[in-house]
Design a protein around this motif. Structure first.
Motif, PDB file in Angstrom:
ATOM      1  N   THR A  55      -6.085  -1.489  -1.653  1.00  0.00           N
ATOM      2  CA  THR A  55      -5.503  -0.793  -2.790  1.00  0.00           C
ATOM      3  C   THR A  55      -5.552   0.711  -2.558  1.00  0.00           C
ATOM      4  O   THR A  55      -6.130   1.171  -1.570  1.00  0.00           O
ATOM      5  N   GLU A  70      -7.539   5.177   0.295  1.00  0.00           N
ATOM      6  CA  GLU A  70      -7.437   3.728   0.352  1.00  0.00           C
ATOM      7  C   GLU A  70      -8.775   3.105   0.002  1.00  0.00           C
ATOM      8  O   GLU A  70      -9.824   3.685   0.267  1.00  0.00           O
ATOM      9  N   LEU A 123       0.843  -1.203   0.000  1.00  0.00           N
ATOM     10  CA  LEU A 123       0.000   0.000   0.000  1.00  0.00           C
ATOM     11  C   LEU A 123       0.876   1.249   0.000  1.00  0.00           C
ATOM     12  O   LEU A 123       0.535   2.263  -0.613  1.00  0.00           O
TER      13      LEU A 123
END
Ligand SMILES: *Cc1c(COP(=O)(O)O)cnc(C)c1O
Length: 467
Positions: free
Chosen positions: A404, A387, A360
């Motif tokens: 993601t 996010e 991330l």
């Protein structure tokens, strides 16, 4: 009184006679030019209908240029590389898995020249094109033999036909799946000539249901992975070991359609319940079927691995000839499978494994850099990094998502849908994810080396006037 605006529309034959349009006729087929002129005039008519009053002098100036652009678009390839910003790594509409560099090289070499597709180079004798698949799959899996066809749907039809035509195949009612719109198990079964014998109920199928359905007409037991949905609540089904034991006691085959066929261990990314072909074979399945372009990360193919005797029968079926792979796919498949000889190498080189492995933090850093560049674009009133979670897609890992980072963009003077369309039709085409009406650019499925192209594509979409 204003003149009837429709009267001002030029006729097709007039436009075709304009000198600028006449030159276009040297480079393009007359039918195509006529069609394009017709489309342009139809568009002008649309604008009048919408209440616009075109400035005819300006239109006269602009029309040849627009006709030229339309002709260029008509002549360019229909299949174009796109930036996948949906976040969905296995997007069937975008061609599922991208190939590893070594697979791309192998495809190019095979495409460009001649290859020993069906020739044993030592003896000079004819060999089988399936040997290449057999060679690598039997090294990677505890299987005596293996073969491959165009996709897993073809593999299923072929296996059922070769082993169960005119006989019964037992399937749990909880596994009569539809995958990707047109893979519907009962229809596949029908196409193969095998007879579907459903057992159990939607949520519960017991070993005894299978046992009671076995008759002299039974050819095999088929287990199908629920690739794209989950069942929750009061559900149960026999384990693969128990099914194998039952099948073998009654002298039947057990065929396991596992769908994705991950050769990497997906639990490292937190995914659960994804069957592995090696595990299925170890537990005694006689054949395991899986796709090449799902979690394996290779070309479109249907892989069949298991008992030698069954693979031989399958390869003798006349449909094998219709379903066989071409040299380019075989080259890509071989190169992809070879990467898995070393799991660390696969992780590094198989594109979907590489994309899955991005942290991330890495995604966030890229997103911030990209967002900074997009904020200056006039058409966007909001560019926000945040996010999110996204599915892997391609009929795999149902209901499981991956963290993601997305860049959420809001347009200034058009709708979200219009912005998405501008992105899709910009250069290079960029496909965003639309979620709750928002346009999201999800970096999970964008290769880091595409970041500059992504900025270019959004810039294009936001600056070029389109009508
Ligand atoms: C995806 C899938 C198929 C179809 O595979 P294709 O390679 O897309 O033809 C068949 N069975 C299962 C269980 C699947 O998940």
């Amino acid at each position: 009184m204003a003149a009837n605006p429709y009267r001002q529309l030029p006729a097709v034959h007039e436009v075709l006679n304009w000198p600028e349009v006449q030159t276009l006729l040297n480079a393009h087929a007359a039918e195509l030019v006529t069609e394009v002129v017709r489309q342009e005039i139809a568009e002008l008519r649309q604008r009048i209908r919408r209440g616009e009053t075109p400035d005819w002098d300006a239109e006269r100036q602009r029309l040849p240029q627009r006709i030229r652009q339309r002709l260029q678009q008509a002549d360019r390839p229909w299949l174009r590389p796109v930036i996948n910003a949906t976040g969905i790594l296995l997007h069937t509409n975008l061609g599922r898995a991208p190939l590893a560099e070594s697979a791309v090289q192998a495809v190019c070499q095979a495409a460009r020249g001649y290859v020993n597709l069906e020739m044993d180079l030592e003896s000079g004798e004819r060999s089988s094109r399936q040997d290449v698949v057999r060679r690598w799959l039997t090294r990677l899996l505890p299987a005596e033999s293996a073969t491959a066809v165009n996709n897993n749907a073809a593999a299923t039809v072929l296996v059922l036909r070769a082993l169960a035509q005119g006989r019964e195949v037992i399937v749990s009612r909880g596994e009569l799946v539809e995958i990707g719109g047109s893979f519907r198990l009962p229809e596949i079964m029908q196409a193969s000539g095998a007879v579907l014998r459903e057992v159990g109920t939607t949520n519960i199928t017991r070993l005894s249901d299978y046992a009671q359905a076995i008759t002299p007409a039974t050819a095999l037991i088929l287990r199908v992975h629920r690739s794209n949905f989950v069942m929750r609540g009061h559900t149960s089904q026999p384990s693969l070991e128990d099914l194998v034991k039952l099948a073998h006691e009654r002298e039947l085959w057990l065929v396991d359609d596992i769908g994705s066929g991950a050769l990497a261990d997906y639990s490292r990314w937190g995914f659960r319940g994804e069957p592995s072909p090696a595990e299925s074979l170890r537990l005694g399945a006689d054949l395991v079927l899986f796709s090449g372009d799902k979690l394996l990360g290779g070309p479109q193919a249907g892989l069949i691995a298991g008992r030698r005797e069954l693979i031989q029968r399958i390869e003798k079926d006349p449909l094998m000839r219709a379903f066989r792979l071409d040299k380019m796919t075989l080259a890509a498949l071989e190169a992809t499978l070879r990467l898995y000889l070393d799991p660390a190498q696969a992780l590094h080189e198989v594109p979907i494994l590489r994309l899955l492995s991005q942290s991330l933090e890495q995604l966030r850093r890229r997103a911030r850099r990209i967002a900074a560049k997009l904020r200056s674009l006039p058409l966007l009133r909001q560019v926000q990094v945040r996010e999110d979670r996204v599915a892997v897609g391609g009929g795999s890992l149902p209901e499981q998502t991956l963290p993601t980072i997305v860049i959420a963009v809001k347009p200034q003077a058009c709708t979200d849908a219009e912005l998405a369309q501008r992105l899709r039709t910009s250069e290079p085409p960029l496909v965003p994810r639309i979620q709750d009406g928002c346009v999201l650019l999800d970096l999970r499925s964008v290769f880091p080396e595409q970041d500059a192209l992504l900025v270019k594509s959004v810039t294009d979409a936001c600056t070029i006037a389109k009508n």
